[in-house]
Design a protein around this motif. Structure first.
Motif, short mmCIF file in Angstrom:
data_model
loop_
_atom_site.label_atom_id
_atom_site.label_comp_id
_atom_site.label_asym_id
_atom_site.label_seq_id
_atom_site.Cartn_x
_atom_site.Cartn_y
_atom_site.Cartn_z
N VAL A 6 -18.60 88.40 7.33
CA VAL A 6 -18.85 88.30 8.77
C VAL A 6 -20.26 88.78 9.11
O VAL A 6 -20.97 88.14 9.91
CB VAL A 6 -17.80 89.13 9.55
N LEU A 7 -20.68 89.87 8.50
CA LEU A 7 -22.02 90.40 8.76
C LEU A 7 -23.11 89.43 8.29
O LEU A 7 -24.10 89.20 9.00
CB LEU A 7 -22.18 91.76 8.07
N LEU A 8 -22.91 88.88 7.10
CA LEU A 8 -23.90 87.93 6.58
C LEU A 8 -23.97 86.69 7.46
O LEU A 8 -25.06 86.15 7.72
CB LEU A 8 -23.54 87.54 5.14
N THR A 9 -22.81 86.24 7.93
CA THR A 9 -22.79 85.07 8.82
C THR A 9 -23.52 85.38 10.13
O THR A 9 -24.31 84.57 10.63
CB THR A 9 -21.34 84.66 9.11
N ALA A 10 -23.27 86.58 10.66
CA ALA A 10 -23.92 86.97 11.91
C ALA A 10 -25.44 87.07 11.74
O ALA A 10 -26.21 86.60 12.59
CB ALA A 10 -23.36 88.31 12.39
N VAL A 15 -30.96 84.87 12.46
CA VAL A 15 -32.20 84.34 11.89
C VAL A 15 -32.43 82.91 12.35
O VAL A 15 -33.55 82.52 12.73
CB VAL A 15 -32.15 84.42 10.35
N ALA A 16 -31.35 82.11 12.34
CA ALA A 16 -31.47 80.72 12.78
C ALA A 16 -31.90 80.64 14.24
O ALA A 16 -32.76 79.84 14.62
CB ALA A 16 -30.14 79.99 12.57
N LEU A 17 -31.30 81.49 15.08
CA LEU A 17 -31.65 81.50 16.50
C LEU A 17 -33.10 81.94 16.71
O LEU A 17 -33.79 81.44 17.60
CB LEU A 17 -30.70 82.42 17.27
N ALA A 18 -33.56 82.90 15.89
CA ALA A 18 -34.95 83.36 16.01
C ALA A 18 -35.92 82.22 15.69
O ALA A 18 -36.97 82.09 16.34
CB ALA A 18 -35.18 84.54 15.06
N PHE A 19 -35.56 81.38 14.71
CA PHE A 19 -36.43 80.25 14.37
C PHE A 19 -36.33 79.13 15.41
O PHE A 19 -37.32 78.42 15.65
CB PHE A 19 -36.05 79.70 12.99
N LEU A 20 -35.16 78.98 16.02
CA LEU A 20 -34.97 77.89 16.98
C LEU A 20 -35.46 78.25 18.38
O LEU A 20 -35.70 77.36 19.20
CB LEU A 20 -33.49 77.51 17.04
N ALA A 21 -35.61 79.54 18.67
CA ALA A 21 -36.00 79.97 20.01
C ALA A 21 -37.31 79.35 20.50
O ALA A 21 -37.39 78.88 21.65
CB ALA A 21 -36.08 81.50 20.07
N PRO A 22 -38.37 79.30 19.68
CA PRO A 22 -39.61 78.67 20.17
C PRO A 22 -39.42 77.20 20.53
O PRO A 22 -40.00 76.73 21.52
CB PRO A 22 -40.57 78.83 18.98
N TYR A 23 -38.59 76.48 19.77
CA TYR A 23 -38.36 75.07 20.07
C TYR A 23 -37.55 74.91 21.36
O TYR A 23 -37.78 73.97 22.13
CB TYR A 23 -37.64 74.39 18.90
N ALA A 24 -36.61 75.83 21.57
CA ALA A 24 -35.85 75.81 22.83
C ALA A 24 -36.78 76.05 24.02
O ALA A 24 -36.67 75.38 25.06
CB ALA A 24 -34.74 76.85 22.78
N GLU A 25 -37.70 76.99 23.87
CA GLU A 25 -38.66 77.27 24.94
C GLU A 25 -39.57 76.07 25.18
O GLU A 25 -39.89 75.75 26.35
CB GLU A 25 -39.50 78.50 24.58
N MET A 26 -39.98 75.40 24.11
CA MET A 26 -40.79 74.19 24.26
C MET A 26 -40.03 73.12 25.03
O MET A 26 -40.59 72.47 25.93
CB MET A 26 -41.19 73.66 22.88
#
Length: 275
Positions: A6-10, A15-26
């Motif tokens: 569960v921890l590894l999945t979280a 990490v995935a959200l951190a990478f996707l956040a700039p694209y979401a802002e764009m």
């Protein structure tokens, strides 16, 4: 064990959200109307979703974004093909033959990766002037191919070296020549490495900006990376169009990854093997 999963999945999702956040802002900025861009404090979500921004960017610039997109595809595609055409025989020869200076050659290939195009701009420009290749697609293709060639030779050399030579020798005994053994046996087995080199070269040429800005000047020789900053100048700020065009620029790379993703992992891991 369950808690660890569960921890590894979280952590993976974070990490995935951190990478996707700039694209979401764009994307959110690209969908804002002009009136909301200068709001203080700004709202996170647009009050009105301006989907027409994505269609407007194709008509606003001179030359149109379409021309810049097609020109970038041509330069990146031609540079990729030229790089592979030079890297494949060089990597195969160095992987299959032990000759004097082989290690020095491979080390020199690796050392050239330390030099960024930005540090060599003056020399590149003088060379383009001497060859009469300024403001031409051919000049950009040659420069992009030259700067991506060392990495391609290195990773393909490692991949060819990992393929047993006995497979080619068995093909020779069956009457297949050296070229036939290369095309029918070795290259299919080395396909993940070839795809890795292809993707690396295409992305490098697609994203290149500094050399394109220096070597080319006319509108019909404008790459997409040069066209994007034109939406924000001293005279106007069109951030919604800048981010919309930036998202459009991501699409060809995403499409390329969709088709070659299954080959990439094994191709990249081959870079850790030295022959």
């Amino acid at each position: 064990m369950r808690l660890r999963t569960v921890l590894l999945t979280a952590v993976g999702w974070l990490v995935a959200l951190a990478f996707l956040a700039p694209y979401a802002e764009m994307l959110l900025t690209a969908l804002r109307p002009t009136s909301e861009l200068m709001e203080s404090p700004p709202s996170y979500l647009p009050g009105r979703w301006e989907w027409s921004n994505f269609s407007a960017v194709w008509k606003l610039t001179d030359p149109p974004v379409t021309d810049a997109l097609l020109f970038s595809l041509y330069v990146a595609g031609a540079a990729t093909l030229l790089t592979l055409a030079a890297a494949l025989p060089a990597a195969y020869f160095t992987a299959r033959h032990r000759f004097r200076g082989r290690k020095a050659f491979l080390l020199l290939v690796l050392v050239t990766q330390m030099f960024a195009p930005t540090a060599l701009l003056v020399g590149i420009y003088r060379e383009m002037v001497g060859l009469d290749l300024t403001d031409t697609a051919e000049g950009l293709i040659l420069v992009n191919a030259a700067f991506n060639l060392p990495f391609c030779i290195w990773i393909l050399n490692a991949y060819f070296a990992s393929i047993p030579k006995e497979l080619e020798e068995a093909a020779w005994l069956d009457g297949t020549g050296r070229f036939g053994a290369l095309t029918r046996i070795t290259l299919p087995l080395a396909l993940p490495g070839v795809v890795t080199a292809l993707v690396y070269t295409f992305i490098g040429a697609w994203n290149e900006y500094v050399v394109a800005l220096t070597v080319t000047s006319s509108g019909n020789r404008m790459t997409l990376t040069r066209a994007i900053p034109g939406f924000v100048t001293a005279y106007h700020e069109q951030w919604q169009y800048l981010f919309a065009t930036s998202l459009v620029a991501i699409v060809p790379v995403v499409i390329l990854f969709v088709f070659v993703e299954r080959y990439l992992i094994s191709g990249l891991t081959a870079g850790g093997v030295r022959g």
